[in-house]
Write an enzyme that holds these catalytic residues in place. Structure first.
Site, PDB file in Angstrom:
ATOM      1  N   GLN A  78       9.256  25.664 -10.103  1.00 35.37           N
ATOM      2  CA  GLN A  78       8.275  25.987 -11.130  1.00 35.37           C
ATOM      3  C   GLN A  78       8.757  25.490 -12.491  1.00 35.37           C
ATOM      4  O   GLN A  78       9.382  26.242 -13.240  1.00 35.37           O
ATOM      5  CB  GLN A  78       8.045  27.495 -11.158  1.00 35.37           C
ATOM      6  CG  GLN A  78       7.014  27.929 -12.163  1.00 35.37           C
ATOM      7  CD  GLN A  78       5.784  28.467 -11.501  1.00 35.37           C
ATOM      8  OE1 GLN A  78       5.821  28.920 -10.374  1.00 35.37           O
ATOM      9  NE2 GLN A  78       4.683  28.439 -12.194  1.00 35.37           N
ATOM     10  N   PHE A  79       8.458  24.231 -12.809  1.00 40.94           N
ATOM     11  CA  PHE A  79       8.908  23.677 -14.087  1.00 40.94           C
ATOM     12  C   PHE A  79       8.275  24.385 -15.275  1.00 40.94           C
ATOM     13  O   PHE A  79       8.820  24.388 -16.375  1.00 40.94           O
ATOM     14  CB  PHE A  79       8.651  22.165 -14.157  1.00 40.94           C
ATOM     15  CG  PHE A  79       7.213  21.786 -14.395  1.00 40.94           C
ATOM     16  CD1 PHE A  79       6.751  21.557 -15.682  1.00 40.94           C
ATOM     17  CD2 PHE A  79       6.327  21.652 -13.333  1.00 40.94           C
ATOM     18  CE1 PHE A  79       5.435  21.205 -15.915  1.00 40.94           C
ATOM     19  CE2 PHE A  79       5.011  21.302 -13.549  1.00 40.94           C
ATOM     20  CZ  PHE A  79       4.555  21.074 -14.840  1.00 40.94           C
ATOM     21  N   THR A  80       7.138  25.061 -15.064  1.00 39.79           N
ATOM     22  CA  THR A  80       6.452  25.726 -16.170  1.00 39.79           C
ATOM     23  C   THR A  80       7.224  26.931 -16.704  1.00 39.79           C
ATOM     24  O   THR A  80       6.864  27.470 -17.750  1.00 39.79           O
ATOM     25  CB  THR A  80       5.026  26.149 -15.784  1.00 39.79           C
ATOM     26  OG1 THR A  80       5.094  27.043 -14.672  1.00 39.79           O
ATOM     27  CG2 THR A  80       4.176  24.931 -15.429  1.00 39.79           C
TER      28      THR A  80
END
Length: 149
Positions: A78-80
């Site tokens: 989850q890069f967010t």
């Protein structure tokens, strides 16, 4: 590295309508990687996350670990988690690592789970995924390796 750990009764991840990972009771771990993260931080995060005592004992106290309850692990990249929302309404994701850094650390985290006795279910790095979870509690823990080292 950052992780959002949710205690779940069940969780799954699907890609293009096909379930690629699914667990019963355990942890859904959303995992983000920063450009300066290291292998040592990955090990530390795995130790902390997988050792959390957030499952209830016979006295309804959060005293039991994932291993104590025979729990499972679902890990989703989850890069967010590195969204920067300081300016404007559109987040910037420049704080997230590029795939050449993030993928090896994501894969190391999966290996660290295995080394600790948990065969992780997981999504696919960079894929558009649909994550479903039945949160238990709800209990959600935020971990940041910058605060653990």
């Amino acid at each position: 590295m950052r992780a959002v750990i949710t205690r779940v009764k069940s969780a799954s991840v699907a890609i293009a309508g096909e379930i690629v990972g699914q667990i019963g009771q355990g942890f859904l771990i959303l995992l983000g990687v920063a450009p300066d993260d290291t292998s040592a931080q990955c090990k530390k995060l795995a130790d902390k996350a997988l050792g959390l005592r957030v499952f209830c004992d016979e006295n309804d106290k959060m005293n039991l670990s994932l291993a104590d309850v025979g729990g499972q692990v679902l890990v989703v990249s989850q890069f967010t988690l590195y969204a920067d929302c300081k300016k404007g309404k559109r987040p910037s994701f420049t704080g997230a690592a590029a795939p050449d850094i993030a993928v090896p650390l994501y894969e190391q985290f999966l290996d660290e789970c295995r080394l600790r006795g948990f065969e992780p279910q997981h999504g696919r790095f960079g894929a558009d995924m649909l994550v479903t979870s039945e949160n238990d509690g709800p209990v959600t823990i935020l971990l940041n390796t910058k605060e653990l080292m």
